[in-house]
Design a protein around this motif. Structure first.
Motif, PDB file in Angstrom:
ATOM      1  N   VAL A 192     -19.812   5.091 -15.860  1.00  0.00           N
ATOM      2  CA  VAL A 192     -18.829   6.168 -15.910  1.00  0.00           C
ATOM      3  C   VAL A 192     -18.090   6.280 -14.584  1.00  0.00           C
ATOM      4  N   LEU A 193     -18.816   6.238 -13.463  1.00  0.00           N
ATOM      5  CA  LEU A 193     -18.165   6.324 -12.151  1.00  0.00           C
ATOM      6  C   LEU A 193     -17.228   5.146 -11.922  1.00  0.00           C
ATOM      7  N   LEU A 194     -17.672   3.958 -12.295  1.00  0.00           N
ATOM      8  CA  LEU A 194     -16.822   2.775 -12.142  1.00  0.00           C
ATOM      9  C   LEU A 194     -15.550   2.928 -12.960  1.00  0.00           C
ATOM     10  N   LEU A 195     -15.670   3.418 -14.184  1.00  0.00           N
ATOM     11  CA  LEU A 195     -14.508   3.591 -15.045  1.00  0.00           C
ATOM     12  C   LEU A 195     -13.559   4.652 -14.485  1.00  0.00           C
ATOM     13  N   ILE A 196     -14.095   5.727 -13.940  1.00  0.00           N
ATOM     14  CA  ILE A 196     -13.263   6.781 -13.350  1.00  0.00           C
ATOM     15  C   ILE A 196     -12.482   6.235 -12.161  1.00  0.00           C
ATOM     16  N   VAL A 197     -13.160   5.503 -11.283  1.00  0.00           N
ATOM     17  CA  VAL A 197     -12.495   4.952 -10.095  1.00  0.00           C
ATOM     18  C   VAL A 197     -11.398   3.972 -10.498  1.00  0.00           C
ATOM     19  N   VAL A 198     -11.702   3.093 -11.452  1.00  0.00           N
ATOM     20  CA  VAL A 198     -10.696   2.130 -11.917  1.00  0.00           C
ATOM     21  C   VAL A 198      -9.507   2.861 -12.536  1.00  0.00           C
ATOM     22  N   SER A 199      -9.774   3.915 -13.299  1.00  0.00           N
ATOM     23  CA  SER A 199      -8.698   4.680 -13.941  1.00  0.00           C
ATOM     24  C   SER A 199      -7.766   5.287 -12.899  1.00  0.00           C
ATOM     25  N   PHE A 200      -8.333   5.933 -11.895  1.00  0.00           N
ATOM     26  CA  PHE A 200      -7.504   6.550 -10.858  1.00  0.00           C
ATOM     27  C   PHE A 200      -6.786   5.496 -10.014  1.00  0.00           C
ATOM     28  N   ALA A 201      -7.433   4.350  -9.797  1.00  0.00           N
ATOM     29  CA  ALA A 201      -6.775   3.275  -9.060  1.00  0.00           C
ATOM     30  C   ALA A 201      -5.543   2.784  -9.820  1.00  0.00           C
ATOM     31  N   ALA A 202      -5.687   2.582 -11.130  1.00  0.00           N
ATOM     32  CA  ALA A 202      -4.557   2.112 -11.940  1.00  0.00           C
ATOM     33  C   ALA A 202      -3.448   3.158 -12.019  1.00  0.00           C
ATOM     34  N   LEU A 203      -3.825   4.420 -12.234  1.00  0.00           N
ATOM     35  CA  LEU A 203      -2.825   5.484 -12.340  1.00  0.00           C
ATOM     36  C   LEU A 203      -2.084   5.697 -11.030  1.00  0.00           C
ATOM     37  N   SER A 204      -2.811   5.689  -9.911  1.00  0.00           N
ATOM     38  CA  SER A 204      -2.152   5.890  -8.615  1.00  0.00           C
ATOM     39  C   SER A 204      -1.243   4.721  -8.279  1.00  0.00           C
ATOM     40  N   TYR A 205      -1.679   3.485  -8.657  1.00  0.00           N
ATOM     41  CA  TYR A 205      -0.818   2.338  -8.399  1.00  0.00           C
ATOM     42  C   TYR A 205       0.437   2.391  -9.265  1.00  0.00           C
ATOM     43  N   LEU A 206       0.287   2.781 -10.530  1.00  0.00           N
ATOM     44  CA  LEU A 206       1.453   2.916 -11.406  1.00  0.00           C
ATOM     45  C   LEU A 206       2.421   3.956 -10.861  1.00  0.00           C
ATOM     46  N   LEU A 207       1.884   5.075 -10.383  1.00  0.00           N
ATOM     47  CA  LEU A 207       2.739   6.112  -9.809  1.00  0.00           C
ATOM     48  C   LEU A 207       3.457   5.578  -8.579  1.00  0.00           C
ATOM     49  N   GLY A 208       2.743   4.840  -7.719  1.00  0.00           N
ATOM     50  CA  GLY A 208       3.371   4.264  -6.530  1.00  0.00           C
ATOM     51  C   GLY A 208       4.465   3.276  -6.887  1.00  0.00           C
ATOM     52  N   ALA A 209       4.218   2.457  -7.934  1.00  0.00           N
ATOM     53  CA  ALA A 209       5.235   1.485  -8.359  1.00  0.00           C
ATOM     54  C   ALA A 209       6.474   2.193  -8.884  1.00  0.00           C
ATOM     55  N   LEU A 210       6.281   3.266  -9.655  1.00  0.00           N
ATOM     56  CA  LEU A 210       7.423   4.016 -10.188  1.00  0.00           C
ATOM     57  C   LEU A 210       8.222   4.674  -9.071  1.00  0.00           C
ATOM     58  N   VAL A 211       7.517   5.209  -8.063  1.00  0.00           N
ATOM     59  CA  VAL A 211       8.217   5.813  -6.917  1.00  0.00           C
ATOM     60  C   VAL A 211       9.024   4.755  -6.182  1.00  0.00           C
ATOM     61  N   PHE A 212       8.438   3.586  -5.978  1.00  0.00           N
ATOM     62  CA  PHE A 212       9.140   2.503  -5.293  1.00  0.00           C
ATOM     63  C   PHE A 212      10.380   2.059  -6.059  1.00  0.00           C
ATOM     64  N   ILE A 213      10.245   1.900  -7.371  1.00  0.00           N
ATOM     65  CA  ILE A 213      11.361   1.430  -8.188  1.00  0.00           C
ATOM     66  C   ILE A 213      12.501   2.448  -8.223  1.00  0.00           C
ATOM     67  N   ASN A 214      12.165   3.722  -8.240  1.00  0.00           N
ATOM     68  CA  ASN A 214      13.179   4.766  -8.417  1.00  0.00           C
ATOM     69  C   ASN A 214      13.668   5.379  -7.109  1.00  0.00           C
ATOM     70  N   THR A 215      13.212   4.865  -5.983  1.00  0.00           N
ATOM     71  CA  THR A 215      13.690   5.344  -4.684  1.00  0.00           C
ATOM     72  C   THR A 215      14.628   4.305  -4.091  1.00  0.00           C
ATOM     73  N   PRO A 216      15.936   4.617  -3.964  1.00  0.00           N
ATOM     74  CA  PRO A 216      16.885   3.623  -3.441  1.00  0.00           C
ATOM     75  C   PRO A 216      16.612   3.302  -1.969  1.00  0.00           C
ATOM     76  N   ASN A 217      16.646   2.013  -1.659  1.00  0.00           N
ATOM     77  CA  ASN A 217      16.583   1.539  -0.271  1.00  0.00           C
ATOM     78  C   ASN A 217      15.418   2.156   0.516  1.00  0.00           C
ATOM     79  N   ILE A 218      14.266   2.165  -0.046  1.00  0.00           N
ATOM     80  CA  ILE A 218      13.102   2.723   0.628  1.00  0.00           C
ATOM     81  C   ILE A 218      12.636   1.762   1.725  1.00  0.00           C
ATOM     82  N   PRO A 219      12.459   2.216   2.963  1.00  0.00           N
ATOM     83  CA  PRO A 219      12.040   1.324   4.052  1.00  0.00           C
ATOM     84  C   PRO A 219      10.611   0.815   3.848  1.00  0.00           C
ATOM     85  N   LYS A 220      10.357  -0.385   4.363  1.00  0.00           N
ATOM     86  CA  LYS A 220       9.028  -0.987   4.253  1.00  0.00           C
ATOM     87  C   LYS A 220       7.965  -0.117   4.916  1.00  0.00           C
TER      88      LYS A 220
END
Length: 394
Positions: A192-220
């Motif tokens: 259960v703990l492993l599944l929770i950690v993986v779930s939050f890792a995937a969700l946070s990465y998806l959120l980060g990818a969406l922020v990156f894609i939708n933010t124009p000219n975001i600095p490195k």
């Protein structure tokens, strides 16, 4: 931040290699977990090369050539959960469907494998100069390359949902008739703990990818040092940390905390069974079956006899066999095998006056007289020659 990123990568690689090397023969389910950690480590190298290292060569390998590999995290994680819950690490033909995303990604990126190396380096340098170029990049035959930024976490989330469904349907089978409640609860807590950690890792990465894609000219630098990036790294780092916290789960059956007593008797089948029958361990019947089979079938007379062969003959997982020897029989497999062989050799020496020592060695399961003599010294404290002289004197 870049130091933490490379530490995370190296830590995962070390943990994954330890898992693969030291646990594969005992519990093959760990190879899938090792695969997950290795791919996540490669994933970390991708982001390290993109935002911290500025190495075009590393970016080509991690960000272009290695793209299909990232779609294996979900399948490997699913195979690990399924194998752990059902106590079966085998892959079926129907499981090939889980590799379709990997195959599609490979076909999509295949043109990049055919490009001249100089062109690949030029593309990598352009991305390093401005990571925003990734938003419009298209190297694929089947779909735009920028889909991979959200495609990877989406597939991870889909597999999390599939694993949750698997767990709900089969959690009752988690080592049914094999483990006491305390052990079963430990395995459930780990999964259960492993599944929770993986779930939050995937969700946070998806959120980060969406922020990156939708933010124009975001600095490195903004991407590298943002709180969201830190959250993503922490969740991915927690996966190998959980293994450090729960080392008992690596063998499939938890390692109990009770002290293992030594098993120092000279061979006496009655003593063994009397000792085992006192146990209240749920695997006691398996332990008795192991002893019955070894004694009755005399498999120990085969020089090649080992835990692998015993596992095949009894159709028992090797980690169950190791558990039975360590905590119920309270003897190492090799020690019991040696005791049985020496006892058989002693009977031959007592009952067959004209038999040669070489023949005794071969018939007792040893490859040579030297091997028999070494084992004799270890078990009896005297050489086989001294034992034979002792018999003649009596």
């Amino acid at each position: 931040m870049d130091g933490m990123l490379i530490f995370m990568v190296l830590f995962k690689l070390v943990v994954s290699l330890v898992l693969a090397v030291f646990n594969f023969r005992v519990n093959r389910n760990t190879i899938y977990l090792s695969g997950v950690l290795i791919i996540i480590a490669l994933f970390g190298l991708l982001h390290y090369s993109l935002f911290a290292n500025n190495s075009p060569t590393m970016l080509v390998f991690m960000g272009v050539y290695n793209i299909p590999t990232y779609y294996l995290i979900g399948p490997f994680l699913y195979f690990y959960f399924r194998g752990t819950i059902l106590d079966n690490s085998k892959i079926q033909k129907s499981d090939l469907v889980h590799f379709i995303p990997f195959l599609i990604a490979f076909i999509n990126i295949f043109p990049s494998y055919l490009k001249p190396w100089d062109e690949s380096l030029e593309l990598a340098n352009r991305i390093l100069a401005d990571p925003n170029y990734l938003k419009s990049l298209n190297l694929g035959w089947l779909y735009p390359s920028n889909f991979n930024m959200i495609g990877r976490p989406i597939f991870m989330i889909l597999y999390v949902i599939l694993i949750i469904r698997l767990y709900r349907e089969h959690s009752g089978e988690l080592y049914r008739n094999a483990l006491p409640d305390s052990h079963r609860q430990l395995m459930r807590k780990w999964l259960v703990l492993l599944l929770i950690v993986v779930s939050f890792a995937a969700l946070s990465y998806l959120l980060g990818a969406l922020v990156f894609i939708n933010t124009p000219n975001i600095p490195k630098e903004t991407v590298l040092h943002s709180p969201l990036t830190l959250i993503v790294m922490l969740f991915f780092l927690m996966i190998p940390l959980l293994i450090v916290i729960f080392p008992q789960v690596l063998y499939g059956i938890p390692i109990v905390k009770k002290k293992r007593k030594s098993f120092d008797h000279y061979l006496n089948a009655g003593e063994i069974y009397k000792y085992v029958n006192k146990s209240d361990d749920p695997l006691k019947e398996d332990a008795i079956r192991i002893l019955d089979s070894i004694h009755n079938e005399k498999w120990y007379l085969d020089p090649e006899f080992n835990v692998d062969i015993l596992s095949v003959k009894l159709e028992l997982p090797k980690h169950h066999i190791y558990y039975c020897f360590n905590y119920i029989i309270k003897s190492k497999f090799t020690a019991l095998r040696s005791q049985l062989r020496i006892e058989y050799a002693k009977n031959l020496l007592k009952n067959e006056e004209d038999i040669s020592l070489e023949t005794v060695a071969v018939q007792s399961g040893y490859s040579s007289l030297q091997s028999l003599n070494r084992a004799f010294v270890e078990e009896e404290g005297i050489s086989v020659y001294e034992y034979l002289l002792k018999l003649k004197r009596n």
